[in-house]
Design a protein around this motif. Structure first.
Motif, PDB file in Angstrom:
ATOM      1  N   LEU A 106       0.838  -1.203   0.000  1.00  0.00           N
ATOM      2  CA  LEU A 106       0.000   0.000   0.000  1.00  0.00           C
ATOM      3  C   LEU A 106       0.874   1.254   0.000  1.00  0.00           C
ATOM      4  O   LEU A 106       0.655   2.168  -0.813  1.00  0.00           O
ATOM      5  CB  LEU A 106      -0.916  -0.009   1.221  1.00  0.00           C
ATOM      6  CG  LEU A 106      -1.803   1.237   1.409  1.00  0.00           C
ATOM      7  CD1 LEU A 106      -2.803   1.353   0.266  1.00  0.00           C
ATOM      8  CD2 LEU A 106      -2.523   1.183   2.754  1.00  0.00           C
ATOM      9  N   SER A 160      -4.705   3.799  -4.348  1.00  0.00           N
ATOM     10  CA  SER A 160      -3.994   2.651  -3.780  1.00  0.00           C
ATOM     11  C   SER A 160      -4.905   1.836  -2.874  1.00  0.00           C
ATOM     12  O   SER A 160      -4.892   0.599  -2.910  1.00  0.00           O
ATOM     13  CB  SER A 160      -2.763   3.126  -3.003  1.00  0.00           C
ATOM     14  OG  SER A 160      -1.863   3.807  -3.843  1.00  0.00           O
ATOM     15  N   PHE A 161      -5.704   2.524  -2.044  1.00  0.00           N
ATOM     16  CA  PHE A 161      -6.662   1.814  -1.194  1.00  0.00           C
ATOM     17  C   PHE A 161      -7.672   1.055  -2.046  1.00  0.00           C
ATOM     18  O   PHE A 161      -8.024  -0.091  -1.749  1.00  0.00           O
ATOM     19  CB  PHE A 161      -7.385   2.798  -0.274  1.00  0.00           C
ATOM     20  CG  PHE A 161      -6.727   2.979   1.060  1.00  0.00           C
ATOM     21  CD1 PHE A 161      -6.884   2.032   2.060  1.00  0.00           C
ATOM     22  CD2 PHE A 161      -5.942   4.094   1.317  1.00  0.00           C
ATOM     23  CE1 PHE A 161      -6.275   2.191   3.296  1.00  0.00           C
ATOM     24  CE2 PHE A 161      -5.321   4.261   2.543  1.00  0.00           C
ATOM     25  CZ  PHE A 161      -5.492   3.308   3.539  1.00  0.00           C
ATOM     26  N   TYR A 165      -8.000  -3.086  -2.056  1.00  0.00           N
ATOM     27  CA  TYR A 165      -9.100  -3.249  -1.107  1.00  0.00           C
ATOM     28  C   TYR A 165      -9.276  -4.701  -0.665  1.00  0.00           C
ATOM     29  O   TYR A 165      -9.374  -4.994   0.529  1.00  0.00           O
ATOM     30  CB  TYR A 165     -10.406  -2.727  -1.722  1.00  0.00           C
ATOM     31  CG  TYR A 165     -11.601  -2.902  -0.812  1.00  0.00           C
ATOM     32  CD1 TYR A 165     -11.775  -2.090   0.305  1.00  0.00           C
ATOM     33  CD2 TYR A 165     -12.547  -3.896  -1.070  1.00  0.00           C
ATOM     34  CE1 TYR A 165     -12.861  -2.250   1.148  1.00  0.00           C
ATOM     35  CE2 TYR A 165     -13.637  -4.074  -0.231  1.00  0.00           C
ATOM     36  CZ  TYR A 165     -13.788  -3.254   0.873  1.00  0.00           C
ATOM     37  OH  TYR A 165     -14.858  -3.431   1.709  1.00  0.00           O
ATOM     38  N   LEU A 168      -6.457  -5.737   1.625  1.00  0.00           N
ATOM     39  CA  LEU A 168      -6.541  -5.118   2.949  1.00  0.00           C
ATOM     40  C   LEU A 168      -7.660  -5.731   3.786  1.00  0.00           C
ATOM     41  O   LEU A 168      -7.547  -5.847   5.011  1.00  0.00           O
ATOM     42  CB  LEU A 168      -6.766  -3.607   2.802  1.00  0.00           C
ATOM     43  CG  LEU A 168      -5.584  -2.794   2.282  1.00  0.00           C
ATOM     44  CD1 LEU A 168      -6.039  -1.400   1.869  1.00  0.00           C
ATOM     45  CD2 LEU A 168      -4.501  -2.699   3.347  1.00  0.00           C
TER      46      LEU A 168
END
Length: 327
Positions: A106, A160-161, A165, A168
């Motif tokens: 990330l 990036s998130f 996703y 994460l």
């Protein structure tokens, strides 16, 4: 006593789920670690010089240098965080856990995407300076570029998130065994959004800059004998802008040469990023661009060499050093 198979496992206590170690000669490992550590340290030091120089000296507080400062910050973070962890990825096993693995990627994507957008902003800056010089001072201001830099980093974090996703939400879900650091992204989409579109925009802008610069140079030569004093000042300004465009053009060219091999391999190898030695080498080629940028400044920008001298001789600590003439 451990069996041979157990000794070759990343986690011998997890016989059924542990990854196997892929050992390499000790001399080869030491060479890799020393080389990569040296590049990482050099990247940190050189970009720190750029950050201190532009931040300290008022004469360098220009919109263009603001973009160079943002680029230097991203390059500094590459040397400080991304490269050391990439050295760990060169190891046969990943021991820092699934969450750290995803957070590392990330952070890496945020920094890399920020560099990409900074390159685009630099190209736009040079395009306006060369192709519309009369309105450059009104179109390009410190306030506007500060906002652009802020939006650049916000976009990088958001994208990036979004890209990571799934990783994460459940770290390690794409690992085939314990001891891996693997993420899964839609490589084709990422290739288009973070590489093909930005690079295409950068190339188109610089082709336009080159065409206009050539036509201006020809016009200057053909009318040089009839130029008045007032217009000669304009010619000087244009020459300085052309020199800046050439320098930043070299920066963009080096950037493309460092990024192209990695993206081409990722596109040809599906959408899974693993920790093989070949890919680690490709990623370090990509990250080495962060070390090359300040080297280019040292060759093309006299102000960078003067700033480095003032910093190393500690003259930067003297009163009123911020007002030193550098240009």
């Amino acid at each position: 006593m451990e069996t041979l198979d157990e000794a070759e496992l990343c986690f011998p206590q997890l016989l059924n789920t542990s990854c196997k170690k892929h050992t390499r000669p000790h001399s080869e490992s030491m060479l890799i670690y020393i080389l990569l550590s040296f590049i990482s340290l050099l990247t940190v030091v050189l970009n720190l010089l750029v950050i201190i120089s532009i931040s300290q000296f008022r004469q360098l507080h220009t919109p263009t240098n603001l973009l160079l400062l943002s680029l230097a910050v991203s390059d500094f973070l590459v040397g400080l965080f991304v490269m050391p962890f990439q050295i760990l990825l060169a190891e046969p096993c990943w021991f820092l856990g699934d969450l750290v693995c995803v957070l590392y990627y990330l952070l890496t994507f945020i920094i890399v995407y920020a560099s990409v957008v900074n390159m685009m902003l630099i190209s736009v800056d040079r395009y306006v300076a060369i192709c519309d010089p009369l309105h450059y001072s009104t179109k390009v201001t410190q306030g506007k570029f500060k906002l652009c830099v802020l939006l650049c980093w916000i976009y990088s974090v958001f994208y990036s998130f979004l890209l990571l996703y799934d990783n994460l939400k459940q770290p390690g879900r794409y690992n085939s065994c314990c001891g891996q650091c693997v993420i899964n992204i839609i490589a084709a989409v990422d290739l288009v959004i973070s590489f093909i579109l930005p690079i295409s925009a950068i190339v188109i802008l610089y082709v336009r800059v080159f065409v206009v610069a050539v036509s201006q140079a020809r016009a200057m030569r053909s009318h040089i004998t009839a130029v008045k004093l007032q217009r000669s000042v304009t010619v000087t300004v244009k020459k300085s802008e052309l020199k800046a465009a050439r320098t930043l053009g070299v920066v963009v060219a080096v950037y493309i040469m460092c990024y192209c091999p990695t993206y081409c391999v990722l596109l040809s190898n599906n959408d899974t990023i693993n920790n093989s030695s070949a890919k680690v080498s490709l990623f370090f080629l990509l990250y080495s661009n962060s070390c090359l940028n300040p080297v280019i400044y040292a060759f093309f920008y006299p102000w960078f060499r003067k700033c480095a001298k003032l910093i190393f001789t500690l003259k930067i600590l003297q009163p009123h050093s911020r007002k030193n003439s550098l240009l």
